[in-house]
Design an enzyme around this catalytic site. Structure first.
Site, PDB file in Angstrom:
ATOM      1  NE  ARG A  39     108.526  44.254  21.317  1.00  0.00           N
ATOM      2  CZ  ARG A  39     107.690  44.936  22.074  1.00  0.00           C
ATOM      3  NH1 ARG A  39     106.352  44.528  22.155  1.00  0.00           N
ATOM      4  NH2 ARG A  39     108.072  46.233  22.433  1.00  0.00           N
TER       5      ARG A  39
ATOM      6  CG  HIS B  55      97.993  49.503  29.183  1.00  0.00           C
ATOM      7  ND1 HIS B  55      99.320  49.286  28.514  1.00  0.00           N
ATOM      8  CD2 HIS B  55      97.711  50.674  28.788  1.00  0.00           C
ATOM      9  CE1 HIS B  55      99.809  50.641  28.071  1.00  0.00           C
ATOM     10  NE2 HIS B  55      98.887  51.557  28.445  1.00  0.00           N
TER      11      HIS B  55
ATOM     12  CG  ASP C 141     106.268  47.595  30.157  1.00  0.00           C
ATOM     13  OD1 ASP C 141     106.046  46.912  29.233  1.00  0.00           O
ATOM     14  OD2 ASP C 141     105.633  48.993  30.015  1.00  0.00           O
TER      15      ASP C 141
END
Ligand code: DOR
Length: 430
Positions: free
Chosen positions: A65, A180, A306
């Protein structure tokens, strides 16, 4: 640099197939020797009786993040959570703000990690500018800056032509492309697995076929381009089968599975618990069992967390509105040890999927306790019972479906480059 002797543990090293009671001597950031009853003077001793001494876990998939969403996590807290979970290295995805799609951002992440993170941090750069799926990033410059792989994780590259070019260019820079794989047109507005449970709960479903279709496409493109495709967070029976068949044909594909897809199903969404919302979603029992079988037979190479932190206020909303994702560093070992206890994986094969295979996939050091190798070491007490309380953990976020749960098996110490960075009694040591 000081010398450390890790004494009397069960040494498990998949790189040499070693599984024996032994001591491990670390010096100057390297493994110096491994063997029974090493006699060494003037050394710091870590007693490891009753524990497993293994090459440090390497996480192929996490979200730290930073830059941009430091209220959820930053590289310092993410790095501390990583070592608390036994991860000596973590790859971090590009869906930061700004997106990691240029060398300056990659540089920033590497710099920050060097200063703040006790775990090694490997930036995964975006495959396309802004994760928009249209214009490729400058892969060579990103690799020069330190990117280890390319991915638009969180978003799917829907344009097959773009994906083809990404794969072709990835060969020139010798870095894997991490897909993804969720066809967005099939996901539509789905927020959980499509099936009996979504019908019962009245929530829009995201069907497994959305993953299967994209995995099939990307495997075909990987075969065509002869590039290295890595499939992120596999969650369906169909995807496991497609990867198995492609591997048999010689396609250069590797794949990972997350602890939650190995152990939970869409039944966890009952009660509309937003901590069970994740992308791709928790699936059916048949899917979960296929993922376990795929991990056991080696179709799925690695366990990857993840780790996806979100703030409490973001998760304390209606299920449809909540962002997908769950934190995972600190629970991954305990949660996946279930596969060892069930007899599905030997301890050695478990470590292979948490350490040796991820190191190979990324082409980075680690994954071995061989003499001369980097001294990234994790010590696990496989029997230690504990109750997971994310508020007492190292991540800034608390979004875990295992909050408050009793777990068995705990990382008790972590060493990176021969330096002790985590101890279960004292916490992170940096
Ligand atoms: O559940 C998820 N959360 N899946 C993703 O692919 C992205 C991630 C995030 O960034 O929160």
């Amino acid at each position: 640099m000081s010398r450390i002797l890790v004494r009397g543990g069960r040494v498990l090293d998949p790189s040499t197939d070693r599984d024996e009671l032994a001591d491990v001597l670390l010096e100057s950031g390297r493994v110096v020797s491994v063997g029974p009853d090493l006699r060494v003077d003037d050394v710091e001793v870590i007693e490891a009786a009753g524990c497993w001494v293994v090459p440090g876990f390497i996480d192929l998939h996490s979200h730290l993040r930073e830059p941009g969403q430091e209220y959820k996590e930053d590289i310092a807290t993410g790095g501390r959570a990583a070592v608390a979970g036994g991860f000596t290295a973590v790859a971090c995805m590009a869906n930061t703000q700004p997106v990691n799609d240029d060398p300056a951002t990659t540089d920033f992440i590497i710099d920050r990690a060097r200063q703040d993170s006790p775990a090694r941090v490997y930036p995964v750069a975006a495959a396309t500018k802004g994760l928009e799926g249209r214009v490729m990033t400058e892969m060579a410059a990103l690799v020069d800056a330190g990117a280890v792989a390319f991915s638009d994780d969180g978003k799917t590259i829907m344009d097959s032509g773009v994906m083809r070019h990404v794969l072709e260019y990835s060969r020139l820079v010798d870095a894997p492309v991490i897909t993804h794989a969720e066809d967005r047109t099939l996901v539509a507005d789905g927020v959980m697995n499509e099936g009996a449970v979504s019908t019962r709960l009245g929530l829009p479903g995201n069907p497994g076929i959305a993953e299967d279709v994209l995995v099939a496409r990307d495997l075909m493109l990987a075969e065509f381009t002869e590039a290295h495709l890595h499939v992120a967070h596999v969650s369906t029976r169909g995807a496991v089968e497609l990867i198995r068949r492609a591997r048999d044909r010689g396609v250069h594909v590797t794949a990972e599975v997350a602890p939650h897809h190995l152990t939970l199903t869409d039944e966890s969404v009952t009660g509309y618990d937003t901590h069970a919302k994740v992308a791709p979603p928790l699936r059916s029992e048949a899917d979960r069992d296929a993922c376990r079988a795929g991990l056991v037979d080696g179709t799925l190479d690695a366990i990857a967390t993840d780790h996806a932190p979100h703030a409490q206020h973001e998760k304390e909303v209606d299920f449809v509105e909540a962002p997908p994702g769950m934190i995972g560093f600190e629970t991954a070992a305990a949660v996946t040890l279930e596969l060892v206890r069930s007899g599905d994986l030997t301890p050695l094969e478990w470590i292979r999927r948490l350490s040796t295979n991820p190191a190979r996939i990324l082409g980075r050091p680690g994954g071995s306790l061989g003499e001369g190798k980097t001294a990234d070491v994790t010590i696990v007490d496989p029997e230690r019972a504990w109750v997971y309380d994310p508020a007492k953990g190292c991540s800034k976020s608390r979004n875990s479906p295992w909050a408050g749960k009793s777990l068995t098996g705990r990382v008790v110490a972590t060493l990176v480059e021969g330096r002790r960075v985590y101890d279960v009694e004292r916490g992170p040591l940096t």
